[in-house]
Write a protein that holds these residues in place. Structure first.
Motif, PDB file in Angstrom:
ATOM      1  N   LEU A  29      -6.059 -37.227  -8.910  1.00 16.27           N
ATOM      2  CA  LEU A  29      -7.412 -37.779  -8.879  1.00 16.27           C
ATOM      3  C   LEU A  29      -8.196 -37.282  -7.671  1.00 16.27           C
ATOM      4  O   LEU A  29      -9.397 -37.117  -7.728  1.00 16.27           O
ATOM      5  N   ALA A  39      -6.148 -37.229 -17.779  1.00 19.24           N
ATOM      6  CA  ALA A  39      -6.272 -38.382 -16.898  1.00 19.24           C
ATOM      7  C   ALA A  39      -7.703 -38.900 -16.851  1.00 19.24           C
ATOM      8  O   ALA A  39      -8.033 -39.759 -16.071  1.00 19.24           O
ATOM      9  N   ALA A  40      -8.517 -38.374 -17.754  1.00 19.93           N
ATOM     10  CA  ALA A  40      -9.950 -38.655 -17.691  1.00 19.93           C
ATOM     11  C   ALA A  40     -10.278 -40.138 -17.642  1.00 19.93           C
ATOM     12  O   ALA A  40     -11.134 -40.561 -16.896  1.00 19.93           O
ATOM     13  N   GLY A  42      -8.754 -42.475 -16.435  1.00 18.86           N
ATOM     14  CA  GLY A  42      -8.201 -43.198 -15.304  1.00 18.86           C
ATOM     15  C   GLY A  42      -6.805 -43.658 -15.643  1.00 18.86           C
ATOM     16  O   GLY A  42      -6.634 -44.588 -16.410  1.00 18.86           O
ATOM     17  N   LYS A 190     -10.993 -50.532 -16.566  1.00 19.47           N
ATOM     18  CA  LYS A 190     -10.864 -49.090 -16.286  1.00 19.47           C
ATOM     19  C   LYS A 190     -11.193 -48.819 -14.825  1.00 19.47           C
ATOM     20  O   LYS A 190     -10.552 -47.980 -14.177  1.00 19.47           O
ATOM     21  N   MET A 191     -12.202 -49.490 -14.320  1.00 19.26           N
ATOM     22  CA  MET A 191     -12.547 -49.330 -12.900  1.00 19.26           C
ATOM     23  C   MET A 191     -11.399 -49.811 -12.018  1.00 19.26           C
ATOM     24  O   MET A 191     -11.091 -49.198 -11.002  1.00 19.26           O
TER      25      MET A 191
ATOM     26  N   GLN B 133     -12.591 -36.670 -13.193  1.00 16.27           N
ATOM     27  CA  GLN B 133     -11.375 -37.331 -13.666  1.00 16.27           C
ATOM     28  C   GLN B 133     -11.515 -38.835 -13.786  1.00 16.27           C
ATOM     29  O   GLN B 133     -10.830 -39.451 -14.574  1.00 16.27           O
ATOM     30  N   ASN B 134     -12.376 -39.407 -12.991  1.00 19.27           N
ATOM     31  CA  ASN B 134     -12.539 -40.855 -13.064  1.00 19.27           C
ATOM     32  C   ASN B 134     -13.845 -41.174 -13.777  1.00 19.27           C
ATOM     33  O   ASN B 134     -14.926 -40.999 -13.223  1.00 19.27           O
ATOM     34  N   LEU B 135     -13.729 -41.628 -15.015  1.00 17.81           N
ATOM     35  CA  LEU B 135     -14.930 -41.945 -15.776  1.00 17.81           C
ATOM     36  C   LEU B 135     -15.430 -43.357 -15.489  1.00 17.81           C
ATOM     37  O   LEU B 135     -16.437 -43.785 -16.020  1.00 17.81           O
ATOM     38  N   PHE B 136     -14.697 -44.072 -14.678  1.00 21.67           N
ATOM     39  CA  PHE B 136     -15.105 -45.443 -14.370  1.00 21.67           C
ATOM     40  C   PHE B 136     -15.172 -45.704 -12.867  1.00 21.67           C
ATOM     41  O   PHE B 136     -14.460 -46.541 -12.335  1.00 21.67           O
ATOM     42  N   PRO B 137     -16.040 -44.944 -12.184  1.00 23.26           N
ATOM     43  CA  PRO B 137     -16.205 -45.230 -10.764  1.00 23.26           C
ATOM     44  C   PRO B 137     -16.833 -46.613 -10.586  1.00 23.26           C
ATOM     45  O   PRO B 137     -17.496 -47.112 -11.496  1.00 23.26           O
TER      46      PRO B 137
END
Lengths: 459, 510
Positions: A29, A39-40, A42, A190-191, B133-137
């Motif tokens: 990440l 890993a999109a 998360g 998800k966050m 890579q992180n779609l949910f910041p």
């Protein structure tokens, strides 16, 4: 301990492995140049939507050592008080409850006094907050964990706020009452995964050794064969209701009487029966794709809810399960699940998880643990935080709550309802803003009459 | 001799390994350097001659990033290294080199190439994900949460650029939000009509929509009988166009052109609903009202930035269109509706039984390559009547420049496809009786018939008999809203509709 299938050594080995995988995930990440694959969304959560993998909680008998973890309680009624006590019992001297919040002063006062008397825990008045915004103040008070135990209508907003403030969460089921709330929880989950936060959701059967052992016997050892159907029940008595009080505004009365109002509790199929539906999702390994059910209101005194539901759930492969729930006194009933397999039957009737043959002869009895599952879930949360084990039950619980909502909507309307429809629904219950006053909500509220409601968009 | 050399090598094994090692390293370093050197934006620009490409990139969020790094061409237009990077690099560079040497970049339809349909072939999702890579910041907005949640549950079918099309090359007209101002700037200076047209006989008339500045031509279509569908020998025929049946069609009126943006926006501004009232338990508190409640604001640009005016309105859902005709009937006091499939084909044919209402067979116009352009005998006729993939520039056209068919109707065969009232069934004609009057298609179905090709259609799809149908699910795939709009299609920009008016007691029938 001898009955418990989980040895500490076994756990530490698997925890280390999980930890290593988690660390690798975190590594990808942080860097743009390395190949991250898929890993999109998360990685790291306990529940993977794509793979539908369900790792078990650590299930230690006691929490591992670590720095003191401070928790704030949001919602100081029965469940919030219970969760606070369970949390303190789980963590012992290595945890503390340091802040309280509720919409009612008397609730905060009573939990403050109770913790002082029974648990030797003193909470300063300046860390006690009252009002609809109390949750923000508890979150901002310097805690590590928040325990979310208000009526479930408020859960999505509280959960998102907690995650955005980087707090680990214990949030009591059900975690929402409508699809808009479900999606808010799913996004916040998800966050939480991306931020490495740990979330436990009060579905304590998933932390109960006998349920886990039975699951392993069915799933890993194929003891009942392929599941071909199931029955899940919460048929019990009335919970409680509050009569009106001249000192209360309409909003105060509704919130004090919340288990009788759909917009606050989700109705009892969501609020209570979700436990059994969650076990179905867990054991079957997927959620039903549609529901057709019915229900009615026979003896409920206040509010706008039903007091009985009977739902036929259908899966993508055509399998059916039957769910019934009732909150009416002086009736026969029971709270358990039965899974019918091609080889045998797994049942939790009498709170005795076991496998029996068609004639009722016991084939297997699932070993229990001495630790109460209500304490165990807090031990697991604290363990996962201290060992940095990825653990987040929010998405799995959201799915279970969603099928309960799907059943409710079907019973209210009399129409078949699909999971996809629910995922795309803009249903949002209750008033838009919350003020402690008179809204005229109760005068407009009606108990749903199946067959008279337009479920689909009007043509 | 050989043996001695072998021995020598064996003695100097270390030296041999060392030399091999050095050569290997050098080759690796230099090939790596070569790949790096030919992967810079500057090296791409050498062959990839493309107006505004660099400028629009420099205005985009991938050049002017918040963290101060520039994201170059290959980081989006090639997959990540190890995931087909070299293969795609060779493909892309040979294509560019070929185009540079043998083609004129001014001939390319760059606008069409930057649409989602084309962009998905040279923007790699793997590359988006490689960095994002992180779609949910934790900073994600509410709308972003809903949209990314939807993506995470439909990863297989969706691409990042479904929503984030313009992040690499800035487009000042692109919009990625609810378009609340859409169609708002009407011409206030024009006089508004106060009354709808009065129609006393079956003749052409001009409808005027009361309370708006909008007028449109309606053509009187005389009733008659005709052969529905195409004969088996017709070029490029599909099975669902048969068997041919002779049916009767009563007289009606049909709009000269496909419903224009001007017409549709008159409806939109008269009925637009701010909120939504679509769902389940929400309707419990809602009483039924007679007032027609129309579309909510669209998401993004429904006109694809091609312009409004007399261009056909596009991206409306079938439900929107049904609501439109209901509204139009209400405000004009006539009976407007969608044509049935039989009415549509009868009107399109204008008395002809050939593949087109003008002379020629599909294959006469099919080959429009280099030689086709020079010697294609009939291409003038098709170009004057039909907007299709060979002449459209892959966008809708204004109807002014198009010749009408024998009934005076424009763009029946091309420009945009048109909704009809009928349900689609592949075997609809098989169950139809010869001699039926005003057939209405199957009693029920999943999708509706759409007729007439579009600016995207090949020549075979713009024949009078060609049939197609709506695709409810696919056309809504990428709407990022929760719930999806019931009024606007997110993934279909080639369907409009044409109104018919019944010839009844309200329009002079005795």
């Amino acid at each position: 301990m001898s009955k418990n299938n989980f040895s500490r050594r076994k756990f530490l080995a698997s925890a280390a492995a999980v930890g290593a995988v988690g660390a690798m995930g975190a590594g990808t990440l942080s860097s743009c140049s390395t190949g991250g694959g898929s890993a999109a969304a998360g990685g790291g959560g306990i529940y993977d939507w794509a793979k539908r993998e369900y790792p078990f909680p650590p299930m230690l008998d006691a929490v591992p050592d670590g720095k003191v973890l401070k928790a704030g309680i949001i919602g100081c009624g029965g469940r919030g008080s219970g969760a606070a006590v369970n949390f303190l019992e789980a963590g012992g001297a290595s945890v503390a409850v340091t802040a309280l919040g509720d919409v009612f002063q008397d609730r905060v006062d009573s939990l403050q006094a109770k913790l002082k008397k029974n648990n030797d825990t003193e909470i300063a008045d300046e860390n006690c907050f009252v009002g609809f915004d109390a949750f923000e103040k508890v979150i901002a008070s310097g805690v590590d964990i928040v325990i979310l135990a208000t009526p479930p209508k408020f859960r999505p907003e509280h959960f998102e706020a907690a995650v955005k403030a980087r707090k680990h969460c214990f949030m009591e089921k059900p975690i929402a009452v409508d699809p808009v709330g479900i999606r808010q929880v799913l996004a916040a989950a998800k966050m939480a995964d991306a931020a490495g936060l740990k979330v436990v959701t009060g579905t304590q059967r998933r932390h109960e050794a006998s349920y886990i052992n039975l699951f392993k016997e069915c799933n890993d050892n194929n003891a009942i064969g392929k599941i071909t159907g199931a029955n899940v029940y919460w048929n019990g008595g009335k919970l409680w209701h509050r009569d009106s009080n001249p000192d209360w505004s309409e909003m105060e009365w509704m919130i004090r009487d919340w288990v009788n109002w759909t917009w606050l509790s989700g109705d009892h199929i969501v609020e209570q029966h979700v436990h059994n539906l969650d076990v179905a999702n867990w054991y079957i390994g997927k959620a039903p794709v549609k529901a057709l059910g019915f229900g009615s209101r026979q003896r409920r005194v206040t509010g706008d809810q039903f007091d009985n539901f009977s739902i036929d759930y259908v899966y993508d492969d055509g399998m059916h399960i039957h769910s019934t729930c009732r909150q009416i006194n002086s009736c026969d009933g029971g709270v358990y699940e039965i899974f019918h397999g091609t080889k045998a039957i797994a049942t939790t009737a009498g709170h005795k998880p076991q496998i029996v043959d068609a004639a009722g002869n016991q084939i297997y009895q699932a070993p229990k643990s001495d630790v109460s599952p209500y304490v165990q879930e807090h031990i697991d949360l604290i363990t996962c935080i201290r060992q940095n084990i990825p653990f987040n039950e929010a998405a799995a619980t959201a799915e279970s709550v969603m099928i309960a909502i799907m059943g409710r909507v079907s019973a209210y309307t009399g129409k078949e309802v699909t999971y996809e429809e629910m995922m795309n629904s803009d249903m949002k219950l209750g008033p838009e803003t919350f003020i402690m006053g008179d809204l005229g909500y109760m005068a407009k509220a009606e108990v749903p009459v199946p067959g008279t409601l337009d479920r689909k968009p009007k043509k | 001799m050989l043996k001695r050399f072998g021995n020598y090598l064996r003695k100097k094994l270390l030296l041999v390994i060392l030399i091999g090692f050095v050569i290997g390293i050098t080759a690796t370093v230099f090939s790596h350097k070569a790949i790096e050197a030919t992967s810079t934006p500057e090296s791409c620009e050498m062959c990839h001659v493309h107006p505004h490409v660099t400028e629009s990139w420099k205005l985009s969020v991938h050049y002017d990033t918040r963290v101060g790094i520039h994201i170059g061409c290959v980081e989006c237009h090639l997959p990540p290294k190890g995931q087909g990077f070299l293969k795609e690099k060779i493909k892309a560079s040979s294509k560019d080199l070929y185009g540079y040497i043998f083609k004129d970049s001014a001939d390319f339809n760059w606008e069409a190439k930057s649409t989602l349909e084309h962009a998905q072939h040279f923007v790699f999702k793997e590359s988006c994900i490689n960095c994002h890579q992180n779609l949910f910041p934790l900073t994600l907005t509410k709308d972003g949460q809903d949209a990314h949640l939807y993506y995470s549950q439909n990863e297989e079918e969706l691409r990042c650029i479904n929503c984030h099309l313009n992040v690499g090359h800035y487009d000042p007209n692109a919009m990625h939000a609810k378009n609340v101002d859409f169609g708002g700037s009407g011409d206030e200076s024009k006089e508004k009509y106060t009354e709808a047209a009065t129609v006393n006989s079956h003749d052409n008339y001009i409808e005027t929509i009361p309370g708006t500045t909008i007028a449109f031509n309606m053509k009187a279509i005389p009733g008659g009988s005709f052969k529905l569908g195409s004969p088996e020998g017709e070029q490029m025929r599909k099975a669902d166009e048969g068997p041919q049946k002779t049916v009767n069609v009563s007289s009606f009126f049909m709009a000269e052109i496909e419903v224009s943006w001007d017409e549709y926006l008159a409806f939109y501004s008269a009925t637009a609903a701010e909120g939504r009232s679509t769902d389940t338990e929400g309707t419990r508190t809602e009483a039924d009202v007679d007032a027609i409640s129309g579309p909510t604001p669209p998401y993004g640009q429904p006109d694809q930035n091609w312009g409004l005016g007399t261009r056909p309105a596009i991206t409306m859902s079938y439900r929107s269109v049904e609501t439109y005709v209901k509204w139009l009937s209400q405000v004009t006091g006539k009976t407007y509706r969608l044509p049935t499939e039989a009415e549509w084909e009868y009107a399109a044919r204008g008395g002809t039984e050939t593949p087109f209402f003008f002379e020629g067979n599909p294959k006469d116009f099919g080959e429009q390559g280099f030689f086709g352009k020079l010697f294609g005998k009939g291409s003038d006729s098709v170009n004057s009547y039909v907007v299709y993939d060979k002449n459209s520039g892959l966008r809708t056209a204004e109807p002014e420049g198009i010749e009408a068919n024998p009934f005076g109707l424009k763009n029946m065969l091309g420009n945009v496809a048109e909704y009809t009232a009928d349900w689609y069934a592949e075997d609809a004609y098989a169950t139809l009786q010869d001699g039926t009057t005003d057939p209405k298609g199957p009693a029920s179905g999943e999708e509706h018939v759409i007729r007439g090709g579009s600016f995207k259609s090949e020549i075979g799809e713009v024949r009078s008999a060609a049939r197609a149908h709506t695709e409810s699910k696919a056309w809504m795939k990428t709407d990022p809203q929760m719930p999806k709009s019931i009024w606007w299609l997110s993934d279909c920009n080639f369907v409009s509709f044409r109104v018919v008016c019944e010839f009844d007691e309200k329009t002079g029938k005795n």
